[in-house]
Design an enzyme around this catalytic site. Structure first.
Site, short mmCIF file in Angstrom:
data_model
loop_
_atom_site.label_atom_id
_atom_site.label_comp_id
_atom_site.label_asym_id
_atom_site.label_seq_id
_atom_site.Cartn_x
_atom_site.Cartn_y
_atom_site.Cartn_z
N ASP A 52 0.88 -1.18 0.00
CA ASP A 52 0.00 0.00 0.00
C ASP A 52 0.91 1.22 0.00
O ASP A 52 2.15 1.07 -0.01
CB ASP A 52 -0.91 -0.01 1.25
N ILE A 53 0.30 2.43 0.02
CA ILE A 53 1.14 3.63 0.14
C ILE A 53 1.05 4.19 1.56
O ILE A 53 1.54 5.27 1.84
CB ILE A 53 0.72 4.72 -0.88
N TYR A 159 -17.50 5.01 -9.18
CA TYR A 159 -17.03 3.70 -8.71
C TYR A 159 -17.58 2.59 -9.61
O TYR A 159 -16.84 1.73 -10.10
CB TYR A 159 -17.51 3.51 -7.27
C1 AKB Z 1 -19.52 0.07 -1.46
O1 AKB Z 1 -20.53 0.16 -0.75
O2 AKB Z 1 -19.09 0.98 -2.17
C2 AKB Z 1 -18.79 -1.27 -1.48
C3 AKB Z 1 -19.35 -2.15 -2.54
C4 AKB Z 1 -20.66 -2.79 -2.38
O3 AKB Z 1 -18.72 -2.34 -3.52
N1 AKB Z 1 -18.89 -1.89 -0.21
#
Ligand code: AKB
Length: 330
Positions: A52-53, A159
């Site tokens: 890790d960093i 994400y």
């Molecule tokens: C999040 O809630 O962002 C993570 C996932 C479900 O990928 N725990």
């Protein structure tokens, strides 16, 4: 030529007769330390390198090798793979769903550029590579109950977008270059180590607040159903999937899960351990994210192809979490 490369990579990793050398990136996040512990029981302490960093605690250092690795530094990663003769790469570095929305440029760098680096690295050095994906790789247009392995994916978080990108580029490298890319879409993972920055994190935070203070303020509505799994199941799924012979795998990306519950169902179960537990609900922006995610995850392909089976349901998840979290505070 790509066929040739494919055949070679399938037979080369891990080499016969010696355990694989494994590098874990993002090792100080929710999954890394426990994952290293599990893999070290299988392959030996010295063969599993956590990276890790972040500056590690003394206990991390005592558990086995730990090194600095910046996933945005391609040459640095090459050096590690060469010097440590790495065979498997487990790439955990990522900004999770809620925190990603707070800093989109950073999420793009870590979650997308980082994946470019490790995928290319794995191709160059013929590594077997694992990249976790998530229920967050689905969006409001996907069927939510159940969500099948192959369906519409139009996530609305950076994400989720970055995880769809990881799935697709990994599959592309598999088909084009024979890269041994493996990816599991995890649900919310419940562990006593705090995850940090996710939408499913309420299901971890509630244990800490309930056991310390007897109360919790939940940022999701009480009826928000999401797929979940206990960390032990999650890491066992990862290990079994990494070990599965290529011939068993019908795809490179699989849904896995154990259960689905709502905050009020979890609170009712936890109430058996904390009798006067007081929970109030104040939904915030994370509610919008949760409302676009699967409620029930269909992992029948994983169960069929490489015999995935969960062990923990809601009742024993809560029993174990209460014990785990209580130990943290002794
Ligand atoms: C999040 O809630 O962002 C993570 C996932 C479900 O990928 N725990």
């Amino acid at each position: 030529a790509s066929q040739l490369i494919h055949r070679r990579s399938v037979h080369q990793v891990p080499p016969e007769g010696r355990p694989p050398k494994i590098l874990i990136t993002g090792g100080l996040g929710q999954l890394g330390i426990e994952c290293a512990k599990l893999l070290r029981t299988q392959y030996g302490s010295e063969n599993v390198i956590l990276s890790d960093i972040i500056k590690p605690s003394q206990s991390v250092l005592e558990n086995g090798p730990y090194i600095f690795a910046d996933i945005l530094d391609f040459k640095g990663l090459q050096k590690i793979v060469v010097n440590h003769r790495i065979d498997w790469l487990i790439h955990f570095s990522a900004l999770l769903s809620a925190v990603g929305e707070q800093n989109v440029p950073l999420a793009v760098r870590v979650n997308i550029e980082g994946v470019h680096n490790v995928i290319e690295l794995a191709k160059q050095y013929r590594l077997r590579i694992f990249v976790p994906s998530t229920i967050g790789a689905f969006g409001p247009d996907s069927p939510r109950n159940p969500t099948p392995n192959v369906t519409i994916q139009r996530p609305r978080t950076i994400y989720g977008v970055s995880k769809v990108h990881a799935e697709l580029i990994g599959e592309y490298y598999y088909h084009k270059f024979g890269l041994d890319f493996r990816c599991l879409r995890f649900p919310g993972v419940i562990s006593s180590d705090p995850p940090g920055g996710g939408t499913t994190d309420y299901a971890v935070a509630v244990f800490h607040d309930a056991l310390r203070h007897g109360k919790y303020t939940c940022y999701l509505r009480p009826d928000t159903r999401l797929p979940m799994m206990y960390i032990e199941d999650c890491l066992r799924a990862l290990l079994e999937f990494m070990r599965a012979p290529n011939e068993l795998l019908k795809r490179r990306v699989y849904n896995v899960t154990a259960m689905s519950f709502t905050p009020e169902e979890l609170v009712a179960e936890l109430g058996n351990h904390v009798p006067n537990l007081h929970v109030i609900y104040k939904p915030d922006s994370r509610q919008l994210i949760a409302d676009s995610w699967p409620e029930v995850f269909d992992d029948s392909d994983a169960r069929k192809d490489w015999h995935w089976q969960h062990k923990y349901d809601l009742t024993n998840l809560v029993d174990f979490m209460v014990k785990d979290v209580q130990e943290n505070y002794i």
